[in-house]
Scaffold this active site. Structure first.
Site, mmCIF file in Angstrom:
data_model
loop_
_atom_site.group_PDB
_atom_site.id
_atom_site.type_symbol
_atom_site.label_atom_id
_atom_site.label_comp_id
_atom_site.label_asym_id
_atom_site.label_seq_id
_atom_site.Cartn_x
_atom_site.Cartn_y
_atom_site.Cartn_z
ATOM 1 N N ASP A 1 0.855 -1.190 0.000
ATOM 2 C CA ASP A 1 0.000 0.000 0.000
ATOM 3 C C ASP A 1 0.889 1.237 0.000
ATOM 4 O OD1 ASP A 1 -3.036 0.928 0.729
ATOM 5 O OD2 ASP A 1 -1.558 2.244 1.681
ATOM 6 N N ILE A 2 0.634 2.170 -0.930
ATOM 7 C CA ILE A 2 1.404 3.415 -0.985
ATOM 8 C C ILE A 2 0.957 4.313 0.164
ATOM 9 C CG2 ILE A 2 1.978 5.449 -2.365
ATOM 10 C CD1 ILE A 2 1.355 3.786 -4.858
ATOM 11 N N ASN B 1 -2.486 12.695 -4.354
ATOM 12 C CA ASN B 1 -3.501 13.129 -5.327
ATOM 13 C C ASN B 1 -4.015 14.524 -5.015
ATOM 14 O OD1 ASN B 1 -3.614 10.992 -7.162
ATOM 15 N ND2 ASN B 1 -5.005 9.810 -5.893
ATOM 16 N N ASP C 1 -1.124 9.122 -10.886
ATOM 17 C CA ASP C 1 -0.985 8.014 -11.838
ATOM 18 C C ASP C 1 0.480 7.724 -12.141
ATOM 19 O OD1 ASP C 1 -3.703 7.737 -11.953
ATOM 20 O OD2 ASP C 1 -3.951 8.664 -13.920
ATOM 21 N N GLU D 1 -4.369 2.289 -4.727
ATOM 22 C CA GLU D 1 -2.924 2.239 -4.461
ATOM 23 C C GLU D 1 -2.497 0.910 -3.845
ATOM 24 O OE1 GLU D 1 -4.719 4.314 -0.773
ATOM 25 O OE2 GLU D 1 -5.201 3.949 -2.883
#
Length: 369
Positions: free
Chosen positions: A221-222, A229, A238, A264
């Site tokens: 997971d980012i 964003n 993206d 993500e």
């Protein structure tokens, strides 16, 4: 390679070889198949039969620090043809070590012939010219009729077009990793091959050791992706996803499975490494992400949780364990890697096996919606 013209297939029947009917039959079977392994098996078998080859090899081509390498995908000999199983291990072939294969990768027309010392070789590169993702190579005692050779190039084009259609359905449109809807089918195949390998290894060893290889499922997971964003816009968000997926391809092996699960979140199915090596591999990837320069965004980190794949347990339960480890990573500082079994052993997680896997699957589905 560009798509074949229908006139090329129409001329197959005029090629001076009785094997053309067999070839057309293989083309027909490919057109109705949605199974990659069966399509690949038909391709190498058709090339063997139509060209009268003594050997046919299909390599998956990828980059390495030492140049392009080929991983064996399928092969055919006069008496047999087989697609390499996911649990089969073959050493990568350094393609530049063979001048013919090195030149075939760069061939301007996507094909190359060689006829020396009574041995004829034909190589067909599939994908972008100069940067193919696959290489099909046949070895014959004699050079085939030019019309037969040309006919087979159309079949190879057709095979590639069919795979492109499958890719469109199975790959995430942004990252080109496997998508969420392919996870169950890929996991079933992965766990089946892991089970076969485990049975072989148990038959060879007398007792279990910490260095014994296992397969693993990791959830990535980012960290703070929503913040990325919000602060930089979705285009840069993206770009982060694209760069992370590229780092995944470089960090893991061709025989491992990589998925974008949604948003993500990413999944890795890691094949046959020890407990210590699994942690090392996952933490090395985490460090690679942290050290990467993401344009405009700067520093990005990722948290990971992973769990050992027990072939007796359903995918939802194993995924749930990996997610618990991921949650622990994110709740305890982010930018770290934790294994479910290790956390359990250290008393940092409680064991709460669920009897109803339907509830667990619903929890997982809700997580990745």
């Amino acid at each position: 390679m560009t798509a074949p013209k229908m006139s090329g297939l129409a001329n197959l029947a005029s090629a001076p070889d009785d094997g053309m009917l067999n070839l057309l039959g293989q083309v027909n079977a490919m057109s109705s198949s949605r199974d990659r392994e069966q399509m690949t098996l038909r391709l190498v078998s058709a090339m063997r039969d139509v060209l009268g080859a003594v050997g046919v090899v299909l390599y998956a081509v990828s980059a390495s620090a030492h140049g392009p390498v080929g991983a064996l995908v399928a092969e055919a000999s006069p008496g047999d043809a087989a697609v390499c199983g996911e649990d089969d291990e073959y050493p990568a072939v350094l393609l530049k070590a063979d001048p013919f294969l090195a030149e075939a990768i760069r061939a301007p027309l996507g094909s190359l012939e060689s006829h020396t010392d009574g041995v004829y070789r034909l190589a067909l590169a599939m994908g972008d010219r100069g940067n193919p993702h696959a290489l099909l190579v046949a070895t014959c005692h004699e050079a085939p009729d030019p019309k037969v050779r040309e006919a087979f190039t159309y079949v190879a084009h057709f095979y590639q077009n069919q795979l492109d259609l499958l890719d469109y359905a199975e790959l995430d449109t942004l990252t080109h990793l496997l998508n969420r809807k392919t996870f169950d089918e890929n996991f079933d195949r992965f766990i089946a091959s892991s089970g076969r390998s485990l049975q072989r290894e148990e038959g060879e060893r007398r007792s279990e050791s910490p260095t014994d290889p296992h397969s693993w499922l990791a959830v990535i997971d980012i960290d703070h992706f929503k913040r990325i964003n919000d602060n930089f816009g979705h285009l840069f968000g993206d770009e982060v996803l694209l760069r992370l997926s590229d780092l995944m391809r470089k960090s893991f092996r061709l025989r491992d499975k990589l998925f974008r699960f949604g948003g993500e979140e990413f999944i890795v199915l890691l094949r046959h490494v020890s407990d210590a090596d699994a942690r090392l591999i996952f933490d090395r990837f985490r460090a690679t992400v942290e050290e990467c320069d993401f344009p405009q965004v700067g520093r990005v980190t990722a948290s990971l949780g992973y769990s050992r794949i027990d072939t007796s347990k359903p995918a939802a339960e194993i995924l749930g364990h990996a997610d618990e480890a991921l949650y622990f990573s994110k709740e305890n500082g982010r930018n770290q890697v934790n294994g479910f079994e290790d956390l359990l052993e250290r008393g940092l997680l409680e064991s709460h096996e669920k009897n109803d896997n339907t509830d667990l699957q619903a929890d997982i589905d809700a997580l990745f919606d």
